[in-house]
Design an enzyme around this catalytic site. Sequence first.
Site, short mmCIF file in Angstrom:
data_model
loop_
_atom_site.label_atom_id
_atom_site.label_comp_id
_atom_site.label_asym_id
_atom_site.label_seq_id
_atom_site.Cartn_x
_atom_site.Cartn_y
_atom_site.Cartn_z
N GLY A 1 1.35 -1.85 4.34
CA GLY A 1 1.42 -1.02 4.27
C GLY A 1 2.91 -0.22 4.64
O GLY A 1 4.39 -0.30 4.70
N SER A 2 2.62 0.29 6.29
CA SER A 2 3.73 0.68 7.07
C SER A 2 4.26 -0.31 7.42
O SER A 2 5.79 -0.56 7.83
CB SER A 2 2.89 0.70 8.91
N ASP B 1 -4.79 3.39 -2.69
CA ASP B 1 -6.23 3.85 -1.45
C ASP B 1 -6.38 5.24 -1.83
O ASP B 1 -5.31 6.22 -2.11
CB ASP B 1 -5.37 3.68 -0.33
N GLY C 1 -9.32 4.19 6.58
CA GLY C 1 -9.07 5.88 6.38
C GLY C 1 -8.42 5.94 7.30
O GLY C 1 -7.69 6.76 6.54
N MET D 1 -12.28 3.89 -1.19
CA MET D 1 -12.72 4.16 -0.15
C MET D 1 -13.78 5.80 -0.31
O MET D 1 -13.18 6.72 0.03
CB MET D 1 -11.83 4.20 0.94
N GLY E 1 -4.14 4.52 7.93
CA GLY E 1 -2.64 3.24 8.11
C GLY E 1 -2.07 3.03 9.18
O GLY E 1 -2.23 4.10 9.85
N ASP F 1 -6.98 -6.12 4.42
CA ASP F 1 -6.00 -4.90 4.23
C ASP F 1 -6.15 -4.16 5.75
O ASP F 1 -7.20 -3.83 6.59
CB ASP F 1 -6.57 -3.74 3.87
N MET G 1 -9.01 7.71 -0.87
CA MET G 1 -10.23 8.18 -0.06
C MET G 1 -10.72 9.44 -0.41
O MET G 1 -10.32 11.01 -0.80
CB MET G 1 -9.62 8.13 1.47
N SER H 1 1.16 -0.74 -0.33
CA SER H 1 0.25 -0.23 0.77
C SER H 1 0.85 0.95 0.26
O SER H 1 1.25 1.54 1.23
CB SER H 1 -0.99 0.09 1.57
N HIS I 1 -7.59 0.73 -4.68
CA HIS I 1 -9.08 0.49 -3.36
C HIS I 1 -9.99 2.09 -3.38
O HIS I 1 -9.10 2.34 -2.03
CB HIS I 1 -8.45 -0.07 -1.58
N MET J 1 -11.71 -5.88 5.88
CA MET J 1 -10.89 -4.55 6.37
C MET J 1 -10.87 -5.38 7.19
O MET J 1 -11.39 -6.35 7.92
CB MET J 1 -11.75 -3.81 6.09
N GLY K 1 -3.05 -3.51 8.80
CA GLY K 1 -2.27 -4.10 10.07
C GLY K 1 -1.41 -5.48 10.21
O GLY K 1 -1.76 -6.10 11.39
N HIS L 1 -1.08 -2.08 -4.41
CA HIS L 1 -2.31 -1.12 -3.18
C HIS L 1 -2.31 0.33 -3.45
O HIS L 1 -2.07 0.88 -3.31
CB HIS L 1 -2.73 -1.89 -2.10
#
Length: 214
Positions: free
Chosen positions: A197-198, A35, A142, A68, A144, A175, A37, A8, A66, A137, A177, A33
């Site tokens: 992501g992180s 995102d 919303g 959102m 990361g 997606d 938003m 991500s 993705h 999810m 955590g 990925h």
Amino acid sequence: MNTIVSASILSADICRLGEELDRIKQSGCDHVHFDVMDGVFVPNISFGVPVLAGVRKHTDMFIDAHLMITDPLKYVGVFADNGADMISFHLESNSDPAAVIREIKTRGIKAGIAIKPGTPVSDVLPFVSSVDMVLVMTVEPGFGGQGFMHETLSKISELKAYIDKECPGTHIQVDGGINAETAALVREAGADILVAGSYLFKAEDMAAAARSMR
Ligand code: DX5
Ligand code: ZN
């Protein structure tokens, strides 16, 4: 199914996005990925069409958008035209899910449908056989960097049991955590497309982090 690792870019260094995309590829990740938003469907605004066009120009990797956003039906066309290989949208959005799926398929790309942690699996079942992927999810969409919600594991298993019976081959994406520990849990429950992501971008060695998710 083999595990697909999806990076991500919400967690990437956006000022060096080209280098970040190269790093994703060199590290052996499978998908990018992306995102989107809109600040309405989720309480955050990320990036949109011009950034996607730039990413498409830079990389030949598979791009998973993705969405959102509240009105996916209105925007599927422009995201498809600007390089998305797959588009996922939320069941909880305002558009008619069957119409959005049709619109994505008309563009000749893959379709995914996403559910938030509070949405029961039973709500998405009517659409599962008409998509390529269901995104469960594992955090509230919303942002990361949030902690994995363990209560979503039983939703993944429930969905996996349905898919094995009714439409084998449909992917389950997770997606939010995801790290080496939670990756093992979601794989065990039946997920095969793991977004991170992180975990990937903060790792000293992104390739090792990607391997640890498989
Ligand atoms: C959250 C986004 C995710 C996010 C995941 O709403 O959909 O794709 O980037 O970030 P991590 O892996 O840091 O939880
Ligand atoms: Zn996402």
